[in-house]
Design an enzyme around this catalytic site. Structure first.
Site, short mmCIF file in Angstrom:
data_model
loop_
_atom_site.label_atom_id
_atom_site.label_comp_id
_atom_site.label_asym_id
_atom_site.label_seq_id
_atom_site.Cartn_x
_atom_site.Cartn_y
_atom_site.Cartn_z
N HIS A 1 0.81 -1.22 0.00
CA HIS A 1 0.00 0.00 0.00
C HIS A 1 0.84 1.28 0.00
CE1 HIS A 1 -3.49 2.41 0.25
NE2 HIS A 1 -4.23 1.62 1.00
N ASN B 1 -11.71 -3.94 -17.70
CA ASN B 1 -12.07 -4.92 -18.73
C ASN B 1 -10.81 -5.36 -19.47
OD1 ASN B 1 -13.04 -6.38 -20.88
ND2 ASN B 1 -14.22 -4.70 -21.77
#
EC number: 2.3.1.-
Length: 456
Positions: A165, A386
């Site tokens: 992170h 996608n």
């Protein structure tokens, strides 16, 4: 739905995926926002995709995404490197081309059989995202681990990853994933070029704290309630769904002047804060806090960062109250405190955080049980990634992290709602669930009215 014990995953040996072209050999410093103790952990993300022959032309998703990942790393090459600490534990990236860890896997199962086991808190996370020995640290370890599991009997696949992170926040990770997805669909370069420029969020010399930061303050003499006697083995995770019915019932519990101005996120956060505090049985005189992670990007917060900036650019201002008034007052009390805390976020606040982290030696956020941190991932955009097989059936954080809960978008039967994983001691979790069921239960007269209006 498949029993947990039935799933068998076959994994190939991990490989290091390096940038497809030579990239600069250099050292890059992280910003003072990136560098804080709070972010020195790895966050797991799961993305589940159905087979879509009309779009993917029977291509191998592992091959397509692995090659796209290598090409995207030409632009995001710091993510293929390793962190080290400099003087005063300052984090920096050694850009030496070691690569991202990639694991190919397969399982004789369908996404339909997995069902809600893909959702947070994901009980199959260790299968979807294997913790390869030596990969779980912060210093000197891969910054990203990716496991792709193809579901052979349905043609779908699960892409799970674990990110250090300190390198990115949700918005930054989305930029990276979008770049991979664009290249998997044939693009030659990302539509938004990445920007490092972590010096934009360095503290000035000399640093100067200009705002109050309750999120970094220690509470003297805290009790933690039932949290105090709990250990990790006694902690349980459970998710809670907030759909149209739950939100309708909650909105009826707040005063009119707040109904039109509070967001769904605000209301859920106020609800979780109040009833989590009740469930933990915290000392009435103790200060309790909830922090909302607020993205600094965009016009609303007026923080001037380049469009392609993929470092951490958020703060988590805290609302604070004594436990007694929080629990005894109506829900509107907690809601107003949440809204007020969120409203403090702007460029001055974020830069004041950087200054505080430098002046106070990188303090950790308060890690007591009386503290809750929430992050709204419903609009993070993971559901739009996608790779050539359409949008995922689920995409987002795989679980809660101790005191941190992530809100994720989820369709329950026919409606869109929000799923919130929560981590609590087992006894407190039972009380918390009972409280939530009680305060989101629709009164009988409202149910009758809704049935009449539906039948008309």
């Amino acid at each position: 739905m498949m029993p947990l014990a039935v799933l068998q995953v076959k994994r190939l040996q991990p490989k290091l995926i390096t940038p497809a072209k030579l990239t600069p050999q250099e050292t890059k410093f992280l910003s003072d926002i990136d560098d804080q103790e709070f972010l020195r952990f790895q966050v797991p993300i799961i993305m589940c995709y159905k087979d879509n022959p009309s779009l993917n032309k029977n291509l191998n998703p592992v091959k397509v995404i692995r090659e796209a990942l290598s090409r995207a790393l030409v632009y995001y090459y710091p993510l293929a490197r390793r962190l080290r600490e400099g003087p005063n534990r300052k984090l920096m990236v050694d850009c030496n081309g070691e690569g991202i860890l990639f694991i190919e896997a397969s399982a004789d199962v369908t996404l339909e059989q997995l069902g809600d086991k893909m959702l947070p808190p994901c009980p199959l996370l260790e299968e979807f995202l294997f913790n390869f020995p030596g990969s779980g640290g912060i210093i000197g370890c891969p910054l990203v681990l990716v496991q792709m599991m193809t579901c052979l009997t349905c043609g779908g696949f699960i892409l799970a990853l674990r990110l250090n992170h300190t390198m990115c926040d949700a918005a930054g990770l989305l930029l990276f994933l979008t770049a991979i997805a664009e290249m998997a669909r044939g693009a030659h370069a990302p539509s938004i070029l990445p920007v490092w420029e972590r010096e934009l969020l360095f503290a000035p010399d000399p640093p100067r704290i200009t705002c109050a930061h309750h999120e970094y303050e220690d509470v003297i003499g805290h009790s933690d309630g039932s949290y105090a006697s709990s250990n990790q083995s006694n902690m349980v995770q459970r998710s809670f769904y907030f759909g149209a019915k739950e939100m309708r019932v909650l909105r009826k519990q707040i005063p009119p002047h707040l109904t039109s101005t509070c967001s769904t996120f605000d209301l859920i956060t106020a609800c979780l804060w109040k009833y989590r505090t009740l469930a933990l049985n915290i000392n009435p005189k103790e200060a309790v806090r909830v922090s909302c992670i607020v993205n600094a990007r965009g016009k609303h917060n007026n923080v001037r960062l380049p469009l392609g900036y993929y470092g951490n650019a958020f703060a988590f201002p805290a609302a604070i109250s004594k436990a007694e008034p929080l629990c005894k007052n109506p829900l509107g009390y907690a809601l107003e405190l949440v809204k007020k805390a969120k409203a403090t976020m702007n460029e001055e606040y974020l830069r004041s955080v950087a200054d505080l982290l430098v002046l106070r030696g990188r303090p950790q956020y308060s890690s007591t049980g009386s503290y809750l941190i929430v992050s709204d991932n419903t609009r993070a955009g993971f559901g739009d990634v996608n790779f050539g097989w359409g949008q995922p059936v689920f995409a987002g954080p795989a679980k809660a992290l101790d005191l941190i809960s992530f809100y994720v978008q989820h369709k329950n039967n026919t409606e869109d709602g929000i799923l919130v994983p929560m981590c609590l001691p087992s006894s407190a979790m039972e009380r918390f669930q009972q409280e939530l069921e009680r305060i989101t239960r629709e009164p009988k007269e409202d149910i009758c009215n809704n049935l009449r209006s539906t039948s008309q």
